[in-house]
Every structure is written in structure tokens, then in C-alpha cells.
Enzyme design. Structure first.
Site, mmCIF file in Angstrom:
data_model
loop_
_atom_site.group_PDB
_atom_site.id
_atom_site.type_symbol
_atom_site.label_atom_id
_atom_site.label_comp_id
_atom_site.label_asym_id
_atom_site.label_seq_id
_atom_site.Cartn_x
_atom_site.Cartn_y
_atom_site.Cartn_z
ATOM 1 C CG HIS A 34 16.349 0.125 32.644
ATOM 2 N ND1 HIS A 34 16.995 1.166 32.010
ATOM 3 C CD2 HIS A 34 15.025 0.416 32.575
ATOM 4 C CE1 HIS A 34 16.104 2.040 31.573
ATOM 5 N NE2 HIS A 34 14.887 1.610 31.904
ATOM 6 C CG ASP A 36 11.846 1.192 33.911
ATOM 7 O OD1 ASP A 36 12.357 2.092 33.219
ATOM 8 O OD2 ASP A 36 11.852 -0.009 33.573
ATOM 9 N N GLY A 146 5.521 3.750 30.992
ATOM 10 C CA GLY A 146 4.459 3.313 31.908
ATOM 11 C C GLY A 146 4.557 1.858 32.295
ATOM 12 C CG PHE A 147 2.075 -0.138 32.031
ATOM 13 C CD1 PHE A 147 1.701 -0.538 33.311
ATOM 14 C CD2 PHE A 147 1.501 0.999 31.489
ATOM 15 C CE1 PHE A 147 0.769 0.192 34.034
ATOM 16 C CE2 PHE A 147 0.560 1.743 32.208
ATOM 17 C CZ PHE A 147 0.185 1.328 33.481
ATOM 18 N N GLY A 149 6.299 -4.916 28.974
ATOM 19 C CA GLY A 149 5.498 -5.881 28.223
ATOM 20 C C GLY A 149 4.786 -5.322 27.007
ATOM 21 C CG ASP A 179 13.548 1.644 28.320
ATOM 22 O OD1 ASP A 179 13.150 0.475 28.438
ATOM 23 O OD2 ASP A 179 13.369 2.523 29.181
ATOM 24 N N GLY A 180 12.259 -0.470 25.586
ATOM 25 C CA GLY A 180 10.850 -0.762 25.360
ATOM 26 C C GLY A 180 10.636 -1.838 24.321
ATOM 27 N N GLY A 181 10.188 -2.995 24.786
ATOM 28 C CA GLY A 181 9.803 -4.060 23.857
ATOM 29 C C GLY A 181 10.960 -4.742 23.155
#
Ligand code: DX5
Ligand code: ZN
Length: 228
Positions: A34, A36, A146-147, A149, A179-181
Site C-alpha cells: 500500500h 500512500d 494524513g498519517f 499510527g 485503511d487506518g489503525g
């Protein structure tokens, strides 16, 4: 439902050593990588562009799952195709039915796959539901773009379930990428709600043994799947 796939996000690794990030994914048995891409406008960070994707391309045969968090994908789509992206994901927030149609024609014309992503607070618009046959992956973001973590926002999971139910009703083979965490602790719930492609940045590259973390995520996801 399609099989479980693990997609490590290299944004979570040392950006000065992305070759190593790719190597970890390969050794860990990841299904795709992936990538980003953030332009500093769509989301408050600037990551890397098509040049980096191109530089990494010779390092692996794994699919490049390129997540474009950019305001003007029309201006850059060809560059990411030339760079060797296999799946190009656009954000629904910067598109409508017409502009999506143009982009998907470009991507599918080159024999690649189209993804469509949604920020946590974005509902899946009608125009997207009407075009699911042209979309290989719906990317449901469970953090604000954005980020790496950040913590997965569980209030987004009902959306995963809704789109999964819609896809099953229509008999489509669309993947749902979360997608995310995503972390070992929440994989079970993510899969239970209908996610089958799991992006993991910190959940892989933030671990002491990132190679082993890929297999561990897969094992948890497969076990959740068997209980469905
Ligand atoms: C956020 C990105 C995500 C993120 C995933 O803008 O789209 O792909 O890097 O990283 P983790 O899994 O650490 O949230
Ligand atoms: Zn992403």
C-alpha cells in the site's frame, strides 16, 4: 467474499529506506504493498509521488496498491500508471460520477484496477454504488487521511458492514479494504464487519518483528473469517 489480503503501508517505515520496507513485505508474505500518496492539499502531509513508486517497482512483483490522497488525480493518473501502479485508488470527495468515469476509463484502458476511497465521515455516494462493477476495491478509511499510527475509529465500522451487505446483495466481487489503525487487536472486528483487504502501517512496520507481524495479522484475519 474474496479472500483475506494483507497490504502493509510503507508510509509507516523509514522513508529514507523504502527498499527495506518492500523487502519486509516480500519476506512476510504480504499480498500487496500500500503506497500512500499525499499532496499537502487533500490532507495535511506530503509523502511521495510517482517517482518513488517507479523507483520501487523493480524491487518486487507484488501488486502496488496506490492510494492517491490528492486533490487533482486527473493531472497525475498517467504518471502513476507509467510508474507501475497495479491498483489506483481515488478519493470520492474530489470526484463525481462524470470525473470518476473518465479516470476509470484511463486506468482500465491500461489494464489496471480502480479503487475508490472514502474518508471516515464520507458516506458512499449514489454515483459510487451505481458504478461498483467498475471498481475493484472500496477503501474505507478508518482514520483521517494524513498519517500512519493513528487509532482506528470504530464508528466507521458500520459503513464497512453496509457496503459489504450491498456488495453481497448485488452478487459482486468487490474487495473492501480497511485503511487506518488496523492492528492485531481489532482485526477480528474489521473482518467480522466485512473487510477483506487489510492495510497496516504501524500494525506491521511499527512492530519489533515486522516480517512476523504480517503472518500474525493474516492468521487473526483468517481465524475471524472462519467464525463468520
Ligand atoms: C493514512 C493512510 C494509511 C496509513 C495506514 O493517510 O492512508 O494508509 O498510512 O497506517 P496505519 O495502519 O499506521 O494507520
Ligand atoms: Zn492509505
Amino acid at each position: 467474499m474474496n479472500g483475506i489480503r494483507i497490504a502493509p503501508s510503507i508510509l509507516a517505515w523509514d522513508l529514507g529506506d523504502l527498499e527495506k520496507a518492500v523487502e519486509i513485505s516480500v519476506r512476510g508474505g504480504a499480498d500487496q504493498i500500500h503506497l500512500d500518496v499525499i499532496d499537502g492539499h487533500f490532507a495535511p502531509n506530503i509523502t511521495f509521488g510517482a517517482g518513488t513508486v517507479k523507483a520501487l517497482r523493480p524491487r518486487t512483483d507484488l501488486k502496488f496498491d496506490t492510494h492517491l490522497m490528492i486533490e487533482n488525480p486527473q493531472a497525475y493518473v498517467e504518471k502513476f500508471l507509467d510508474a507501475g501502479s497495479d491498483i489506483i485508488t481515488f478519493h470520492a470527495e474530489v470526484l463525481n460520477g462524470g470525473s470518476f468515469d473518465e479516470l476509470q476509463r484511463v486506468v482500465r484502458g491500461r489494464g489496471r484496477e480502480v479503487g475508490l476511497a472514502f474518508k471516515p465521515k464520507t458516506e458512499v455516494p449514489r454515483w459510487a454504488l451505481d458504478r461498483l462493477d467498475k471498481i475493484s476495491t472500496l477503501v474505507v478509511m478508518t482514520v483521517n487521511p494524513g498519517f500512519s499510527g493513528q487509532t482506528l475509529d470504530p464508528s466507521v465500522l458500520p459503513k464497512v458492514q453496509q457496503v459489504r451487505e450491498y456488495i453481497e446483495e448485488k452478487g459482486l466481487g468487490t474487495d473492501i479494504e480497511v485503511d487506518g489503525g488496523v492492528e492485531p487487536e481489532n482485526v477480528h472486528e474489521v473482518v467480522r464487519r466485512g473487510g477483506n483487504v487489510l492495510v497496516a502501517g504501524a500494525g506491521v512496520y511499527g512492530k519489533k518483528d515486522p516480517v512476523g507481524a504480517i503472518a500474525a495479522l493474516r492468521e487473526r484475519a483468517e481465524s475471524a473469517r472462519r467464525k463468520l
